[in-house]
Design a protein around this motif. Structure first.
Motif, PDB file in Angstrom:
ATOM      1  N   LYS A   1       0.921  -1.280   0.045  1.00  9.67           N
ATOM      2  CA  LYS A   1      -0.103   0.145   0.152  1.00  9.67           C
ATOM      3  C   LYS A   1       0.917   1.371   0.098  1.00  9.67           C
ATOM      4  O   LYS A   1       0.339   2.275  -0.378  1.00  9.67           O
ATOM      5  N   ALA A   2       2.141   1.120   0.299  1.00  9.60           N
ATOM      6  CA  ALA A   2       2.929   2.183   0.509  1.00  9.60           C
ATOM      7  C   ALA A   2       3.664   2.647  -0.698  1.00  9.60           C
ATOM      8  O   ALA A   2       4.023   3.954  -1.232  1.00  9.60           O
ATOM      9  N   PHE A   3       3.433   1.990  -1.784  1.00 11.45           N
ATOM     10  CA  PHE A   3       4.109   1.806  -3.216  1.00 11.45           C
ATOM     11  C   PHE A   3       3.648   1.458  -4.229  1.00 11.45           C
ATOM     12  O   PHE A   3       3.227   0.285  -3.941  1.00 11.45           O
ATOM     13  N   GLU A   4       3.187   2.081  -5.499  1.00 14.58           N
ATOM     14  CA  GLU A   4       2.412   1.355  -6.345  1.00 14.58           C
ATOM     15  C   GLU A   4       2.970   1.894  -7.658  1.00 14.58           C
ATOM     16  O   GLU A   4       3.212   3.217  -7.813  1.00 14.58           O
ATOM     17  N   PHE A   5       3.560   0.918  -8.614  1.00 16.63           N
ATOM     18  CA  PHE A   5       3.793   1.278 -10.051  1.00 16.63           C
ATOM     19  C   PHE A   5       2.428   1.925 -10.794  1.00 16.63           C
ATOM     20  O   PHE A   5       1.450   1.261 -10.185  1.00 16.63           O
ATOM     21  N   ARG A   6       2.470   2.680 -11.486  1.00 16.04           N
ATOM     22  CA  ARG A   6       1.338   3.296 -12.446  1.00 16.04           C
ATOM     23  C   ARG A   6       1.467   3.464 -13.734  1.00 16.04           C
ATOM     24  O   ARG A   6       2.877   3.700 -14.022  1.00 16.04           O
ATOM     25  N   PRO A   7       0.483   3.503 -14.609  1.00 17.70           N
ATOM     26  CA  PRO A   7       0.692   3.990 -16.106  1.00 17.70           C
ATOM     27  C   PRO A   7       1.158   5.430 -16.044  1.00 17.70           C
ATOM     28  O   PRO A   7       1.068   6.011 -15.107  1.00 17.70           O
ATOM     29  N   VAL A   8       1.924   5.713 -17.163  1.00 14.65           N
ATOM     30  CA  VAL A   8       2.542   7.014 -17.254  1.00 14.65           C
ATOM     31  C   VAL A   8       1.359   7.912 -17.239  1.00 14.65           C
ATOM     32  O   VAL A   8       0.641   7.814 -18.195  1.00 14.65           O
ATOM     33  N   GLY A   9       1.651   9.048 -16.477  1.00 16.39           N
ATOM     34  CA  GLY A   9       0.619   9.965 -16.343  1.00 16.39           C
ATOM     35  C   GLY A   9      -0.512   9.821 -15.166  1.00 16.39           C
ATOM     36  O   GLY A   9      -1.309  10.792 -14.779  1.00 16.39           O
ATOM     37  N   TYR A  10      -0.284   8.791 -14.463  1.00 13.56           N
ATOM     38  CA  TYR A  10      -1.286   8.676 -13.513  1.00 13.56           C
ATOM     39  C   TYR A  10      -0.627   8.443 -12.124  1.00 13.56           C
ATOM     40  O   TYR A  10      -1.439   8.159 -10.893  1.00 13.56           O
ATOM     41  N   GLY A  11       0.505   8.939 -11.768  1.00 10.83           N
ATOM     42  CA  GLY A  11       1.138   9.044 -10.758  1.00 10.83           C
ATOM     43  C   GLY A  11       1.935  10.431 -10.178  1.00 10.83           C
ATOM     44  O   GLY A  11       1.082  11.286 -10.498  1.00 10.83           O
ATOM     45  N   VAL A  12       2.890  10.597  -9.762  1.00 11.58           N
ATOM     46  CA  VAL A  12       3.510  11.738  -9.291  1.00 11.58           C
ATOM     47  C   VAL A  12       4.378  12.389 -10.220  1.00 11.58           C
ATOM     48  O   VAL A  12       4.912  13.514 -10.158  1.00 11.58           O
TER      49      VAL A  12
END
Length: 272
Positions: A216-227
């Motif tokens: 829950k502390a770290f999650e990969f995301r699609p490009v453009g959907y994270g920080v």
């Protein structure tokens, strides 16, 4: 978006295991122009070259474990040269080879040997970082020590923008440190709302236990959907003379399949 976009095929590894050529066709249909390998899934180089030609995908590069590369550089590099790759990358270091460990110097010296073999075969050797290379040795990042110790004609960078950020550096600023030495850049997004997990890697050939609270502390995301600020990162890619950007998502998220994540990433990039 002025760069050709490739995908690191580790992102869709389970799909490739089930249907290699069919998955590559789906990748092409999503709009990707090239691929970066992470294994050949039992196929011969000549067979893969033909499959890519039929589909219309370019073999940009390949991630190959350091121990495999150094065991027989000419043979291994030759296989990817036969496919038509432009680049070959050291993708990940197991703990005994990481900065601070006894064998980190072997990586530095090995990169010189592998880089020479790559050049002889018409390829360019890259190093793909994670966050552990940002450990400081005598006040200098180990990653910078590697690049300062191996000449740029033998080793170039493949900066992974996710891990640079996780390590506490601004990806755009770090990319600009290596103007002219950064032909391929990894675009990877993430969220890290909690503390950095102790075990956070879902990487090539590596299986690490993950605690529930860590996931829950770290999650990969699609490009453009994270920080990540990809507008700024792409400006930096232009400034440094990059030739390719590569989408990578180590594990799917947001309830999407790996291919759905790959679609979300390229769809976002095409809006920039």
């Amino acid at each position: 978006m002025t760069f050709p976009i490739a995908i690191q095929l580790y992102s869709v590894r389970e799909e490739l295991e089930k249907d290699f050529s069919g998955t590559l066709r789906k990748i092409k249909a999503l709009g990707y122009e090239g691929v970066e390998f992470a294994g050949l899934y039992g196929h011969k180089p000549a067979e893969i070259k033909q499959i890519l030609k039929e589909i219309g995908l370019l073999p940009v590069s390949a991630h190959v474990p350091f121990v495999d590369l150094i065991a027989d550089p000419a043979k291994v590099v030759g296989e990817y040269a036969e496919i038509g790759c432009e680049y070959i990358a050291i993708p990940y270091l197991t703990p005994e080879y990481r900065p601070g460990a006894d064998k980190f110097n072997e990586v530095i010296e090995g990169a010189k040997i592998i880089g020479k073999a790559a050049n002889d075969a018409g390829l360019v050797l890259l190093y793909h970082n994670h966050d552990f290379e940002f450990e400081k040795i005598d006040g200098e990042y180990a990653l910078d020590i590697l690049y300062n110790s191996v000449s740029s004609d033998l080793l170039k960078t493949e900066v992974d923008t996710c891990w640079v950020n996780v390590a506490g550096e601004n990806p755009s600023d770090y990319l600009r440190k290596y103007i002219g030495r950064s032909p391929v850049v990894h675009l990877k997004d993430f969220v890290m709302p909690g503390k950095k997990p102790d075990k956070m890697y879902e990487l090539i050939g590596i299986t690490e236990e993950k605690k529930e609270e860590e996931s829950k502390a770290f999650e990969f995301r699609p490009v453009g959907y994270g920080v990540q600020n990809f507008s700024e990162i792409l400006k930096a890619c232009k400034d440094i003379g990059a030739s390719w950007v590569v989408v990578e998502q180590d594990a799917p998220s947001m309830g999407k399949t790996p291919l759905e994540c790959a679609k979300a990433s390229i769809d976002y990039l095409k809006t920039l």
